[in-house]
Design a protein around this motif. Structure first.
Motif, PDB file in Angstrom:
ATOM      1  N   ASP A  46      48.462  26.546  27.454  1.00 59.63           N
ATOM      2  CA  ASP A  46      47.429  25.842  28.220  1.00 59.63           C
ATOM      3  C   ASP A  46      47.935  24.490  28.703  1.00 59.63           C
ATOM      4  N   ASP A  61      39.984  18.681  28.802  1.00 60.48           N
ATOM      5  CA  ASP A  61      38.839  18.022  28.155  1.00 60.48           C
ATOM      6  C   ASP A  61      39.116  17.727  26.682  1.00 60.48           C
ATOM      7  N   SER A  62      39.866  18.597  26.044  1.00 59.07           N
ATOM      8  CA  SER A  62      40.089  18.466  24.603  1.00 59.07           C
ATOM      9  C   SER A  62      40.938  17.260  24.228  1.00 59.07           C
ATOM     10  N   VAL A  63      41.644  16.673  25.206  1.00 58.10           N
ATOM     11  CA  VAL A  63      42.525  15.544  24.884  1.00 58.10           C
ATOM     12  C   VAL A  63      42.106  14.260  25.589  1.00 58.10           C
ATOM     13  N   LYS A  64      41.104  14.318  26.426  1.00 57.22           N
ATOM     14  CA  LYS A  64      40.673  13.118  27.156  1.00 57.22           C
ATOM     15  C   LYS A  64      40.291  12.006  26.188  1.00 57.22           C
ATOM     16  N   LYS A  86      44.526  15.557  15.991  1.00 55.92           N
ATOM     17  CA  LYS A  86      43.693  16.455  15.199  1.00 55.92           C
ATOM     18  C   LYS A  86      44.499  17.685  14.812  1.00 55.92           C
ATOM     19  N   GLU A  88      43.828  20.642  15.324  1.00 55.28           N
ATOM     20  CA  GLU A  88      43.857  21.607  16.422  1.00 55.28           C
ATOM     21  C   GLU A  88      44.819  21.233  17.544  1.00 55.28           C
ATOM     22  N   ASP A  89      45.453  20.070  17.453  1.00 54.60           N
ATOM     23  CA  ASP A  89      46.495  19.703  18.412  1.00 54.60           C
ATOM     24  C   ASP A  89      47.838  20.317  18.031  1.00 54.60           C
TER      25      ASP A  89
END
Length: 116
Positions: A46, A61-64, A86, A88-89
């Motif tokens: 992604d 969006d997940s890293v903004k 996080k 999830e990163d």
């Protein structure tokens, strides 16, 4: 031959920071966008973010608000500052460049592991 070499990955605790770098070398026509993708185990690759030659950026969006991309056009380098990491990163992060002539190039990937 175009080569992209990433560096800066590693193991970090949740809440910590890492800075990735990517150096592009070889016969490169004019670079347009530079960016980062990531791929977690069992998931698709992604887009994380990208930056145009003029400095326009976009982020998943997940890293903004946590990640910042920057580039040095003179050195053909792109950077990714990752803060407030996080679990999830956790993924393999790939550098990506796209040239004005339509070329698309990838780095070999660097592992980022965030421990919870």
């Amino acid at each position: 031959q175009v080569q992209l070499v990433e560096s800066g990955g590693g193991l970090v605790q949740a809440g910590g920071s890492l800075r990735l770098s990517c150096a592009a070398s070889g016969i490169i026509s004019r670079i347009n966008t530079m960016g980062w993708y990531r791929q977690a185990p069992g998931k698709q690759r992604d887009m994380v973010d990208f930056i145009t030659r003029n400095g326009v950026t976009d982020y998943a969006d997940s890293v903004k608000g946590r990640f910042t991309i920057s580039r040095d056009n003179a050195k053909n380098m792109v950077y990714l500052q990752m803060n407030s990491l996080k679990f999830e990163d956790t993924a393999v992060y790939y550098c990506n460049i796209r040239t004005t002539s339509g070329g698309v190039y990838w780095g070999q990937g660097t592992q980022v592991t965030v421990s919870s």
